[in-house]
Design a protein around this motif. Structure first.
Motif, PDB file in Angstrom:
ATOM      1  N   ASP A  28       0.974  -2.803 -15.222  1.00 57.28           N
ATOM      2  CA  ASP A  28       0.758  -3.553 -13.987  1.00 57.28           C
ATOM      3  C   ASP A  28       1.474  -4.885 -14.117  1.00 57.28           C
ATOM      4  O   ASP A  28       1.527  -5.479 -15.198  1.00 57.28           O
ATOM      5  CB  ASP A  28      -0.738  -3.808 -13.753  1.00 57.28           C
ATOM      6  CG  ASP A  28      -1.494  -2.535 -13.415  1.00 57.28           C
ATOM      7  OD1 ASP A  28      -0.952  -1.698 -12.660  1.00 57.28           O
ATOM      8  OD2 ASP A  28      -2.626  -2.382 -13.895  1.00 57.28           O
ATOM      9  N   LYS A  52       0.358  -2.990  -4.666  1.00 55.83           N
ATOM     10  CA  LYS A  52      -1.071  -3.181  -4.407  1.00 55.83           C
ATOM     11  C   LYS A  52      -1.338  -4.409  -3.548  1.00 55.83           C
ATOM     12  O   LYS A  52      -2.327  -4.459  -2.825  1.00 55.83           O
ATOM     13  CB  LYS A  52      -1.815  -3.339  -5.727  1.00 55.83           C
ATOM     14  CG  LYS A  52      -1.674  -2.166  -6.657  1.00 55.83           C
ATOM     15  CD  LYS A  52      -2.331  -2.484  -7.972  1.00 55.83           C
ATOM     16  CE  LYS A  52      -2.101  -1.405  -8.985  1.00 55.83           C
ATOM     17  NZ  LYS A  52      -2.681  -1.751 -10.265  1.00 55.83           N
ATOM     18  N   TYR A  53      -0.492  -5.428  -3.680  1.00 56.67           N
ATOM     19  CA  TYR A  53      -0.668  -6.686  -2.954  1.00 56.67           C
ATOM     20  C   TYR A  53       0.712  -7.254  -2.695  1.00 56.67           C
ATOM     21  O   TYR A  53       1.566  -7.252  -3.582  1.00 56.67           O
ATOM     22  CB  TYR A  53      -1.494  -7.664  -3.803  1.00 56.67           C
ATOM     23  CG  TYR A  53      -1.658  -9.036  -3.200  1.00 56.67           C
ATOM     24  CD1 TYR A  53      -2.686  -9.297  -2.308  1.00 56.67           C
ATOM     25  CD2 TYR A  53      -0.798 -10.075  -3.534  1.00 56.67           C
ATOM     26  CE1 TYR A  53      -2.848 -10.556  -1.754  1.00 56.67           C
ATOM     27  CE2 TYR A  53      -0.951 -11.338  -2.983  1.00 56.67           C
ATOM     28  CZ  TYR A  53      -1.973 -11.570  -2.097  1.00 56.67           C
ATOM     29  OH  TYR A  53      -2.121 -12.821  -1.542  1.00 56.67           O
ATOM     30  N   LYS A  82       4.102   1.265  -7.144  1.00 56.53           N
ATOM     31  CA  LYS A  82       2.966   1.238  -6.222  1.00 56.53           C
ATOM     32  C   LYS A  82       2.625  -0.228  -5.959  1.00 56.53           C
ATOM     33  O   LYS A  82       2.213  -0.948  -6.876  1.00 56.53           O
ATOM     34  CB  LYS A  82       1.762   1.965  -6.812  1.00 56.53           C
ATOM     35  CG  LYS A  82       0.571   1.981  -5.877  1.00 56.53           C
ATOM     36  CD  LYS A  82      -0.575   2.775  -6.464  1.00 56.53           C
ATOM     37  CE  LYS A  82      -1.722   2.804  -5.466  1.00 56.53           C
ATOM     38  NZ  LYS A  82      -2.855   3.584  -5.973  1.00 56.53           N
ATOM     39  N   TYR A 103       1.962  -5.085  -8.520  1.00 53.24           N
ATOM     40  CA  TYR A 103       2.398  -3.690  -8.473  1.00 53.24           C
ATOM     41  C   TYR A 103       2.193  -2.984  -9.801  1.00 53.24           C
ATOM     42  O   TYR A 103       2.054  -3.608 -10.846  1.00 53.24           O
ATOM     43  CB  TYR A 103       3.869  -3.606  -8.046  1.00 53.24           C
ATOM     44  CG  TYR A 103       4.863  -4.243  -8.989  1.00 53.24           C
ATOM     45  CD1 TYR A 103       5.540  -3.476  -9.936  1.00 53.24           C
ATOM     46  CD2 TYR A 103       5.146  -5.597  -8.933  1.00 53.24           C
ATOM     47  CE1 TYR A 103       6.466  -4.044 -10.789  1.00 53.24           C
ATOM     48  CE2 TYR A 103       6.070  -6.181  -9.784  1.00 53.24           C
ATOM     49  CZ  TYR A 103       6.732  -5.402 -10.709  1.00 53.24           C
ATOM     50  OH  TYR A 103       7.645  -5.967 -11.565  1.00 53.24           O
ATOM     51  N   ASN A 117       0.802  -1.229   0.000  1.00 56.43           N
ATOM     52  CA  ASN A 117       0.000   0.000   0.000  1.00 56.43           C
ATOM     53  C   ASN A 117       0.834   1.279   0.000  1.00 56.43           C
ATOM     54  O   ASN A 117       0.356   2.331   0.416  1.00 56.43           O
ATOM     55  CB  ASN A 117      -0.983   0.019   1.177  1.00 56.43           C
ATOM     56  CG  ASN A 117      -1.987  -1.102   1.076  1.00 56.43           C
ATOM     57  OD1 ASN A 117      -2.430  -1.470  -0.014  1.00 56.43           O
ATOM     58  ND2 ASN A 117      -2.335  -1.686   2.217  1.00 56.43           N
TER      59      ASN A 117
END
Length: 120
Positions: free
Chosen positions: A109, A85-86, A83, A98, A64
């Motif tokens: 992504d 994400k998980y 970034k 990410y 996050n």
């Protein structure tokens, strides 16, 4: 230092890249050679993925959060953002989803999955 068996999968919009082979696990770092590219994963509060060839890319992950990363080659450096994400890390397993960004524009992504075990 332990020899390990590695199964790595990298998924993106451009396709899927898989690596199955051997590597080394020493301290908090896994190192292996994937298509003549030295790949290292460093575990800590921030997880780093480093790939070195005639270029070097350093990607940093924390769940996050958006962290500074970079791509270096003989022409210079490109500042990137990652970034996360998980992120799931368990014994012998790592999965990261990410987005890779440059100047606030999303490049793509990715999903990175790594499974490893002691080579017997």
């Amino acid at each position: 230092m332990s020899k390990i068996k590695i199964k790595q999968v990298l998924k993106s919009s451009e396709g899927i890249h898989e690596y199955n082979g051997l590597g080394l696990f020493k301290g908090n770092k896994i190192t292996y050679i994937d298509n003549n590219i030295k790949t290292s994963i460093v575990f800590g509060d921030i997880i780093s993925l480093i790939r070195k060839s005639d270029y070097q890319i350093n990607l940093n992950f924390k769940l996050n959060e958006t962290l500074d990363s970079c791509y270096k080659n003989h022409y210079g450096n490109i500042n990137l953002k990652v970034k996360t994400k998980y992120l799931k890390k368990t014994d012998n397993f790592l999965e990261i989803h990410y987005s890779l960004m440059h100047q606030d524009n999303k490049i793509s992504d990715f999903e990175f999955i790594l499974e490893y075990s002691i080579d017997t």
